[in-house]
Design a protein around this motif. Structure first.
Motif, PDB file in Angstrom:
ATOM      1  N   PHE A  36      -1.709   4.351   7.531  1.00 22.39           N
ATOM      2  CA  PHE A  36      -0.510   3.904   8.508  1.00 22.39           C
ATOM      3  C   PHE A  36       0.328   5.056   8.679  1.00 22.39           C
ATOM      4  O   PHE A  36       0.478   5.889   8.008  1.00 22.39           O
ATOM      5  CB  PHE A  36       0.125   2.733   7.836  1.00 22.39           C
ATOM      6  N   CYS A  37       1.065   4.874   9.871  1.00 27.24           N
ATOM      7  CA  CYS A  37       1.971   5.775  10.346  1.00 27.24           C
ATOM      8  C   CYS A  37       2.993   5.080  10.843  1.00 27.24           C
ATOM      9  O   CYS A  37       3.274   3.836  11.040  1.00 27.24           O
ATOM     10  CB  CYS A  37       1.327   6.793  11.436  1.00 27.24           C
ATOM     11  N   ASP A  38       4.308   5.757  11.591  1.00 27.78           N
ATOM     12  CA  ASP A  38       5.388   5.293  11.986  1.00 27.78           C
ATOM     13  C   ASP A  38       5.074   5.370  13.847  1.00 27.78           C
ATOM     14  O   ASP A  38       3.805   5.803  14.207  1.00 27.78           O
ATOM     15  CB  ASP A  38       6.694   5.632  11.968  1.00 27.78           C
ATOM     16  N   SER A  39       5.909   5.115  14.282  1.00 30.12           N
ATOM     17  CA  SER A  39       5.791   4.888  15.856  1.00 30.12           C
ATOM     18  C   SER A  39       5.653   6.196  16.523  1.00 30.12           C
ATOM     19  O   SER A  39       4.931   6.478  17.701  1.00 30.12           O
ATOM     20  CB  SER A  39       6.978   4.174  16.687  1.00 30.12           C
ATOM     21  N   LEU A  40       6.096   7.278  15.752  1.00 33.40           N
ATOM     22  CA  LEU A  40       5.992   8.636  16.273  1.00 33.40           C
ATOM     23  C   LEU A  40       4.671   9.390  15.601  1.00 33.40           C
ATOM     24  O   LEU A  40       4.577  10.614  15.987  1.00 33.40           O
ATOM     25  CB  LEU A  40       7.262   9.477  15.563  1.00 33.40           C
ATOM     26  N   GLY A  41       3.767   8.576  14.880  1.00 37.49           N
ATOM     27  CA  GLY A  41       2.700   9.311  14.445  1.00 37.49           C
ATOM     28  C   GLY A  41       2.738   9.950  13.004  1.00 37.49           C
ATOM     29  O   GLY A  41       2.030  10.350  12.532  1.00 37.49           O
ATOM     30  N   ASN A  42       4.141   9.620  12.460  1.00 29.13           N
ATOM     31  CA  ASN A  42       4.201  10.357  11.006  1.00 29.13           C
ATOM     32  C   ASN A  42       3.586   9.654  10.010  1.00 29.13           C
ATOM     33  O   ASN A  42       3.672   8.256   9.979  1.00 29.13           O
ATOM     34  CB  ASN A  42       5.792  10.484  10.632  1.00 29.13           C
ATOM     35  N   ILE A  43       2.833  10.130   9.271  1.00 29.00           N
ATOM     36  CA  ILE A  43       1.923   9.327   8.283  1.00 29.00           C
ATOM     37  C   ILE A  43       2.881   8.760   7.316  1.00 29.00           C
ATOM     38  O   ILE A  43       3.524   9.500   6.576  1.00 29.00           O
ATOM     39  CB  ILE A  43       0.606  10.406   7.659  1.00 29.00           C
ATOM     40  N   LYS A  44       2.466   7.362   7.066  1.00 27.47           N
ATOM     41  CA  LYS A  44       3.370   6.784   5.877  1.00 27.47           C
ATOM     42  C   LYS A  44       2.616   6.392   4.828  1.00 27.47           C
ATOM     43  O   LYS A  44       3.039   6.380   3.609  1.00 27.47           O
ATOM     44  CB  LYS A  44       4.087   5.326   6.648  1.00 27.47           C
ATOM     45  N   VAL A  45       1.171   6.159   4.983  1.00 29.17           N
ATOM     46  CA  VAL A  45       0.306   5.818   4.105  1.00 29.17           C
ATOM     47  C   VAL A  45      -1.143   6.605   4.389  1.00 29.17           C
ATOM     48  O   VAL A  45      -1.636   6.305   5.497  1.00 29.17           O
ATOM     49  CB  VAL A  45      -0.375   4.212   3.936  1.00 29.17           C
ATOM     50  N   LYS A  46      -1.624   7.534   3.466  1.00 31.11           N
ATOM     51  CA  LYS A  46      -2.596   8.436   3.946  1.00 31.11           C
ATOM     52  C   LYS A  46      -3.774   7.540   4.057  1.00 31.11           C
ATOM     53  O   LYS A  46      -4.125   6.423   3.165  1.00 31.11           O
ATOM     54  CB  LYS A  46      -2.982   9.252   2.649  1.00 31.11           C
ATOM     55  N   PRO A  47      -4.640   7.766   5.105  1.00 28.07           N
ATOM     56  CA  PRO A  47      -5.882   6.991   5.276  1.00 28.07           C
ATOM     57  C   PRO A  47      -6.902   6.820   3.891  1.00 28.07           C
ATOM     58  O   PRO A  47      -7.247   7.734   3.059  1.00 28.07           O
ATOM     59  CB  PRO A  47      -6.595   7.865   6.127  1.00 28.07           C
ATOM     60  N   PHE A  48      -7.159   5.407   3.701  1.00 27.10           N
ATOM     61  CA  PHE A  48      -7.777   5.030   2.523  1.00 27.10           C
ATOM     62  C   PHE A  48      -8.850   3.780   2.631  1.00 27.10           C
ATOM     63  O   PHE A  48      -9.654   3.632   1.881  1.00 27.10           O
ATOM     64  CB  PHE A  48      -6.633   4.332   1.575  1.00 27.10           C
ATOM     65  N   ALA A  49      -8.537   3.184   3.794  1.00 28.20           N
ATOM     66  CA  ALA A  49      -9.317   1.756   4.143  1.00 28.20           C
ATOM     67  C   ALA A  49     -10.186   2.144   5.163  1.00 28.20           C
ATOM     68  O   ALA A  49     -10.289   2.923   5.934  1.00 28.20           O
ATOM     69  CB  ALA A  49      -8.354   0.975   4.546  1.00 28.20           C
ATOM     70  N   SER A  50     -11.595   1.614   4.865  1.00 25.84           N
ATOM     71  CA  SER A  50     -12.874   1.737   5.581  1.00 25.84           C
ATOM     72  C   SER A  50     -12.625   0.920   6.885  1.00 25.84           C
ATOM     73  O   SER A  50     -13.190   1.191   7.917  1.00 25.84           O
ATOM     74  CB  SER A  50     -14.018   1.362   4.606  1.00 25.84           C
ATOM     75  N   GLU A  51     -11.918  -0.100   6.822  1.00 25.60           N
ATOM     76  CA  GLU A  51     -11.411  -1.139   7.855  1.00 25.60           C
ATOM     77  C   GLU A  51     -10.043  -1.749   8.129  1.00 25.60           C
ATOM     78  O   GLU A  51      -9.614  -2.295   6.759  1.00 25.60           O
ATOM     79  CB  GLU A  51     -12.802  -2.109   7.791  1.00 25.60           C
TER      80      GLU A  51
END
Length: 387
Positions: A36-51
């Protein structure tokens, strides 16, 4: 009365501040993983989910819900504060968030359907279909028969009827909510049984205001017939042809090979007399959006300025309220709320989701299909939430 208005304003401000403190999460794709990220593309939650299968944003508040799947887990649900609403170690095959109530989640197991609400399984997965009804109740269907379950999970109408509806006897004076059901089906003069349940007061989401878009000019100035007659005389002398749209206070004019648009209210130019074709794209009075054509290519004009350059092969508005820009078999979009556009560089624009971000403010994200066949998201600001 004055104090009451002040209290309403203060209450709205408090709600706005509270909403803005909550995390705005937008799905972000990094190859085959989602975070997940914010509206500017700053990462809030590092990628972890396959879907990330399903996303729902509340239209009144910044609350949101996401159906997640990790590599070695079942589907589960988290909110915008990353709290699990349905835990990872559940027994369900699939999940779907209800469109109009994000706290209600349809659950599926072995081809059957149930409902999860308030951190518990309200309706077990034993039904063919479930539909939300009045009084926060649910009509359930199995093997061709219908029953009714209330918001507490209590069976109000047994699963032995062919037709269920609310009674015309319901009114504000009744303390109970009245249902009626027929074992014969929906026929004239068929026998109807009555069932009673506690009436539930509808709770509305507290909101400082609707998430807005362009300013609505529906309460526009009414131009008299006498004024229109005078305008017609003036237009006949100055232009080769014209057409008056009284509903939107617009005048479509043509002189030589060029076309433009004037305001019926003050005669000012809205679209310059410089285009081969001018069509009303989105009606909103003088704030309307116009599709213009110049030498075979299209653009959009709004508020007396070009908001989409006149260099697209096609510009279409779909039934899903997407404004699609097309060039070289690629698609982009025009966002009517922000009056911004993103160039045609994706395989397809799939849908749009509006996110409430505070008092009368919103932010739109667009689900897109990339050339490699993968899905991702792009903001109305053009920020790509993938890499």
């Amino acid at each position: 009365m004055k104090n009451y208005i002040i209290l309403l304003i203060l209450f709205g401000s408090l709600l706005t501040a509270q909403d803005l403190q909550e995390e705005l999460l937008i799905p972000y794709r990094d190859n085959n993983l989602w975070g997940f990220c914010d509206s500017l593309g700053n990462i809030k939650v590092k990628p972890f989910a396959s879907e990330i299968r399903d996303i729902k944003y509340n239209v009144f508040t910044s609350k949101s819900r996401f159906v997640i799947k990790e590599e070695n887990s079942n589907y589960y649900v988290i909110d915008n504060l990353q709290k699990a609403l349905i835990p990872k170690n559940n027994r369900y095959d699939s999940l779907q968030i209800r469109k109009f109530d994000q706290d209600e989640i349809y659950i599926y197991k072995n081809g059957k359907m149930g409902l999860y609400k308030n951190n518990k399984e309200l309706i077990p997965c034993i039904y063919n279909d479930i539909s939300a009804e009045s009084n926060k109740s649910f009509i359930v269907k199995r093997d061709g028969y219908y029953g009714l379950i209330n918001s507490s999970g209590k069976q109000i109408i047994p699963l032995e009827y062919k037709y269920i509806t609310f009674s015309e006897k319901n009114n504000n004076s009744n303390s109970n909510f009245i249902w009626k059901a027929s074992k014969e089906g929906m026929y004239m003069n068929c026998k109807m049984d009555e069932f009673f349940d506690t009436k539930i007061k509808a709770d509305k989401e507290s909101s400082p205001g609707e998430a807005g878009g362009m300013q609505d000019s529906s309460e526009r100035i009414r131009v008299s017939n006498e004024t229109v007659s005078k305008v017609e005389q003036y237009l006949a002398d100055k232009y080769d042809s014209f057409r008056i749209d009284k509903n939107n206070n617009l005048i479509f004019v043509e002189k030589g090979i060029f076309k433009g648009v004037l305001s019926l209210v003050d005669g000012k130019e809205i679209v310059k007399l410089n285009f081969d074709e001018v069509d009303l794209f989105m009606a909103n009075g003088e704030n309307s959006i116009f599709k213009v054509n110049k030498a075979g290519t299209y653009g959009l004009v709004c508020l007396k300025r070009i908001v989409v350059p006149v260099n697209y092969e096609k510009i279409n508005r779909t039934f899903e309220e997407l404004n699609i820009l097309i060039n070289n078999h690629q698609q982009g979009f025009f966002d009517e709320d922000s009056l911004k556009y993103v160039d045609a560089k994706y395989k397809k624009i799939l849908n749009k989701t509006r996110i409430n971000t505070g008092f009368n403010k919103s932010f739109n994200i667009y689900k897109i299909l990339l050339d490699n066949g993968k899905e991702a998201y792009v903001g109305e600001n053009g920020v790509e939430y993938f890499k």
